[in-house]
Design a protein around this motif. Structure first.
Motif, short mmCIF file in Angstrom:
data_model
loop_
_atom_site.label_atom_id
_atom_site.label_comp_id
_atom_site.label_asym_id
_atom_site.label_seq_id
_atom_site.Cartn_x
_atom_site.Cartn_y
_atom_site.Cartn_z
N ALA A 27 93.02 12.51 63.74
CA ALA A 27 93.42 11.27 63.08
C ALA A 27 92.67 11.16 61.75
O ALA A 27 91.61 11.75 61.62
CB ALA A 27 93.05 10.08 63.97
N PRO A 28 93.15 10.42 60.79
CA PRO A 28 94.49 9.84 60.75
C PRO A 28 95.54 10.90 60.40
O PRO A 28 95.25 11.78 59.61
CB PRO A 28 94.37 8.80 59.64
N PRO A 66 96.75 9.99 55.35
CA PRO A 66 95.62 9.26 54.76
C PRO A 66 95.83 7.75 54.84
O PRO A 66 96.95 7.27 54.63
CB PRO A 66 95.61 9.73 53.31
N TRP A 105 99.00 6.06 62.55
CA TRP A 105 98.02 7.08 62.14
C TRP A 105 97.14 7.58 63.27
O TRP A 105 96.43 8.58 63.10
CB TRP A 105 97.16 6.57 60.99
N VAL A 123 91.05 7.58 53.61
CA VAL A 123 90.44 8.40 54.65
C VAL A 123 91.47 9.42 55.09
O VAL A 123 92.61 9.07 55.40
CB VAL A 123 90.04 7.53 55.86
N MET A 124 91.10 10.70 55.11
CA MET A 124 92.11 11.67 55.49
C MET A 124 91.82 12.43 56.78
O MET A 124 92.70 13.07 57.33
CB MET A 124 92.44 12.62 54.35
#
Lengths: 461, 387
Positions: free
Chosen positions: A445-446, A449, A91, B301-302
């Motif tokens: 980043a990431p 997800p 990621w 978390v994206m």
């Protein structure tokens, strides 16, 4: 810089990553090889699910099924000689560390040589109705079949401007789907013009394409050429796709699933986070990372396969081998191999892809014609009209990252993978600027997800 | 020199300080030009957390902060556009004894400056903030604190400035600034040279170079906090929630995404144009979220980001007249708190430039304070990796 000591790290166990690993193993190294998927193969050569295995010959054809079985057995043997980490999502990359989540747990891998070979996905142009349930990408339609032993629908239309149309359609037809229509939006004149160059650069690959066409004819698959896609219709899910034939006639093709694609889009986010520079390719009308002829993109970074430059399966494997040779040379090691020959081969196959791209042209002109109410960014539900309004507004941006900041287009889960290409063209057509000057969405980043709790179990930080 | 290229004031930097200053000057009838290297609000004005926080400011900053909050509360009247201002309230909570002491100190300061503050401990804490982990000791709640969308605020102010007769030159990278016979001449790539008797240095993280050119060297440095955003989830958390220890600053947008920021901040790259977020800071932030609000463990978390923000060692901005050159004014170094105070910075500076008394005394923000040794803020050691 001292000679690299750590095991080389390879992200992506598709044709490029596997070929690189094989060459490194041959030289006595034990590379770390990781892939988001549970099994090696990548996308184009994705392995069949156990439920599909009894149909391998039907799906692949006898000769190719045998070849595939042999290749996969070799790959399995190769994996035992690598530090193979399936189910591992890469990621982020920061300095000399690759950040991954493996089985829900975070890990950080230090590297001094990294190959990023994460492939490509379908290149999409938004279309009214394209967010309805039942609309897939061509690659997605293939995954459904290979990995989940399922068709995307019972009455399927595959549409777009892509050589993948014919492969995906042939695979569906071989598995017995009767109600299948191919709508090829590319112009036959473009294809005729490109044909000679394609024959000259890679006659074998060109012949494979002709065989696919003949097979579809034999299987009675309806093929519509030179049409335009107008919209996908349906209330709660796909009910039809409306097209305009080359002669101007409008037809609604009744269906319960649609697969779309307009060629391939390289996955460049990891390469960019690792420091690769991207440059605009005017023929493919898209951004690709800069590498030397062996795929080296930095002190510690190599790129191969379709994520470096669209070239297809064989070019991917050869570019993986080339990268391995370059990595070995940087370690002060060599293996007997003809790098010059590999370079020529990769170059030739990539030229073939460029010519194919002028046959199956990216329909950039469609962006300007998109109705305002069309959803461009499906994650954040941003409409074409919103993007146009933002660009036209006083003090408005004519750079896609600023358009993203203001409209949220590209801010969602997919991070612009599905809408980024439309966004570039829409920003360009609205502002009147050339597409290469409006830029591209920067990688952040990431790249996929990651669950918050993945950090809880991690250590070694 | 044609008339069109001479102005009453030139503002270098199209961030929120520059645009608000331009807006108030234009409204007072001055011919102003804002020069922006890229696009307005693209740096710290657009990449910050969006907090309009009143709690936890130093006593000396409250007059400016309160004046600014009034402008945020009436932003639509001021600019004619929405910036998604939301008076959602703000919670400070402490999970250490030292944090508890600081929280009580902050609460007293806030109350002394007229803010309404509720303090919650024990049962009241659990009842009001049931989602907070049991490790939380105390919380203070300020209903007047708010949030806004930083990405849309600056362009809105820039458009209002244009509407009031101001000029905006984007993609104009200033390469040369001269001062002769009481006139500043500013030239850059992508724009014709322009002149004005007044120059406002609002160049954010790059303002130090310009100040230095005029013999006013200041210890400005660039940094940015690690930030990230989760996928959208059902809207459940109205107030912004700050751990007073600084390891978690969190809010949920009404559309559902949780936005995280936290300390320590990271120094910007050598090129001064980017701040990368080292992955370990993202992971630390994820751990803090999972520790303090366990219900968010499964959120994903994206995207992570940061920005280039100008900081000064006492964590206060520089706002006011330059000391070496008549006609030179400064507005930079928001030190992580610039977004909230920006409207008042612009308003006060416009008054000062017009020769009026500003509504708020700008003495605490004078550039002269760096002439002698200044006391570094206790925040400085707490909120940065290394300086």
């Amino acid at each position: 810089m001292s000679l690299p000591q750590l095991p080389p790290v390879i992200v992506g166990a598709g044709p490029a990553g596997l070929a690189c690993a094989a060459t490194l193993v041959e030289a006595g190294l034990r590379p770390i090889l990781l892939d988001e998927a549970r099994r090696p193969g990548g996308q184009g050569t994705r392995r069949l699910s156990p439920a599909m295995m009894p149909f391998a010959e039907q799906f692949l054809g006898r000769a190719y099924a045998n070849k595939t079985a042999t290749r996969e057995a070799l790959e399995d043997r190769l994996l035992t000689r690598c530090d193979w980490r399936p189910g591992t999502l890469a990621w982020g990359i920061f300095e000399d560390r690759l950040e991954v989540v493996q089985d829900g747990r975070h890990d950080s891998i230090r590297f001094d040589q990294l190959l990023v070979a994460v492939g490509a996905t379908d290149r999409l142009m938004a279309l009214p109705g394209w967010t309805l349930p039942g609309v897939f990408t061509l690659g997605g339609a293939q995954v459904a079949l290979k990995q989940h032993s399922a068709f995307i629908g019972q009455r399927v239309v595959m549409a777009g401007s892509s050589p993948l149309l014919y492969l995906a359609a042939a695979q569906y037809a071989r598995m017995g789907l009767r109600d299948l229509i191919v709508v090829d939006t590319s112009k036959s004149a473009d294809k005729r013009r490109a044909a000679i160059g394609m024959v000259l650069s890679a006659p074998g690959t060109f012949a494979e394409g002709l065989l696919l066409l003949a097979e579809l004819r034999r299987r009675g698959v309806r093929r519509i050429e030179g049409a335009e896609l107008l919209r996908v219709n349906g209330t709660n899910r796909v009910e039809a796709i409306e097209i305009r034939h080359a002669d101007g006639r409008v037809e609604a093709l009744s269906c319960d699933a649609v697969a779309l694609g307009h060629g391939l889009r390289p996955e460049t986010q990891l390469a960019e986070l690792a420091g690769a520079k991207l440059k605009f390719d005017p023929i493919l009308r898209n951004w690709f990372p800069e590498t030397d002829e062996d795929g080296r993109a930095g002190d510690r970074l190599w790129l191969a396969g379709d994520s470096a430059m669209t070239g297809g399966r064989i070019a991917a494997a050869e570019s993986g081998r080339l990268a391995a040779l370059s990595m070995l040379a940087a370690r002060g090691m060599t293996v007997p191999a003809d790098a010059a020959k590999l370079r020529r081969r990769v170059e030739r196959l990539r030229v073939f892809q460029q010519r194919m791209a002028s046959a199956f042209r990216w329909p950039s002109h469609l962006a300007a014609e998109l109705p305002d109410e069309t959803i461009v960014c499906r994650c954040e539900r941003v409409h074409a009209g919103t993007i146009r309004e933002a660009v036209r507004k006083q003090a408005g941006p004519v750079e896609v990252n600023r358009v993203k900041a203001i409209t949220r287009c590209g801010m969602g889960r997919c991070q612009g993978r599905f809408c980024g290409q439309t966004l570039q063209e829409l920003t360009a057509s609205t502002s009147g600027m050339p597409v290469e000057t409006v830029g591209r969405l920067r990688a952040q980043a990431p790249v996929r997800p990651i669950p918050i709790e993945a950090a809880m179990e991690g250590d070694g930080l | 020199m044609t008339r069109s290229s001479s102005f009453d004031a030139i503002i270098i930097g199209g961030g929120l300080f520059g645009c608000f200053t331009g807006l108030f000057l234009a409204r007072s009838g001055k011919r102003v030009a804002v020069l922006e290297r890229g696009y307005v609000g693209a740096q710290s004005s657009g990449a910050n957390f969006g907090g309009l926080r009143l709690q936890g400011r130093s006593l000396s900053q409250y007059p400016l902060s309160l004046a600014a909050q009034h402008h945020w509360e009436t932003f639509e009247e001021l600019s004619g556009e929405s910036c998604e201002y939301d008076r959602n309230g703000m919670v400070y909570f402490a999970h250490t004894d030292a944090g508890r002491e600081r929280l009580l100190g902050y609460a007293e300061n806030s109350r002394r400056c007229g803010l309404e503050i509720a303090l919650w401990e024990g049962e009241a804490l659990r009842r009001n903030l049931p989602w907070l982990a049991p490790s939380a000791l105390i919380a203070s709640f300020s209903p007047r604190c708010a949030v806004a969308n930083p990405r849309t605020a600056t362009p809105a102010v820039a458009r209002a400035m244009i509407g009031a007769g101001g000029a905006l030159l984007q993609n104009c990278d200033v390469t040369q600034v001269d001062h002769k016979d009481g006139l500043f001449t500013v030239a850059g790539t992508g724009c014709e040279p322009i002149t004005a008797p007044v120059l406002i240095n609002a160049a954010g993280g790059w303002a130090g170079q310009l100040a230095k050119q005029f013999g006013e060297e200041v210890p400005l440095f660039s940094a940015g906090p690690p930030q990230f955003v989760t996928e959208p989830l059902p809207y459940v958390l109205q107030p912004s929630v700050y751990a007073i220890e600084g390891d978690m600053i969190l809010r949920q947008t009404t559309r559902g995404n949780f936005i995280f920021a936290g300390y320590p901040r990271t120094l910007s790259n050598a090129d001064g144009r980017h701040t990368f977020v080292p992955p370990h800071k993202t992971l630390n932030g994820m751990r803090a979220v999972a520790t303090h609000i366990p219900a968010l463990r499964h959120a994903e978390v994206m995207r992570v980001w940061s920005g280039v923000e100008g900081y000064l060692p006492d964590m206060l901005p520089i706002v006011g007249a330059g000391q070496t050159t008549p006609g030179l004014f400064h507005a930079f170094g928001g030190s992580g708190g610039g977004f909230q105070i920006a409207p008042a910075v612009g308003e006060c500076l416009a008054h000062l430039i017009s020769g009026d008394t500003p509504p708020v005394d700008l003495a605490p923000y004078a550039i002269t304070r760096f002439a002698s040794a200044i006391e570094a803020s206790e925040k400085l050691t707490r909120e940065f990796d290394r300086v």
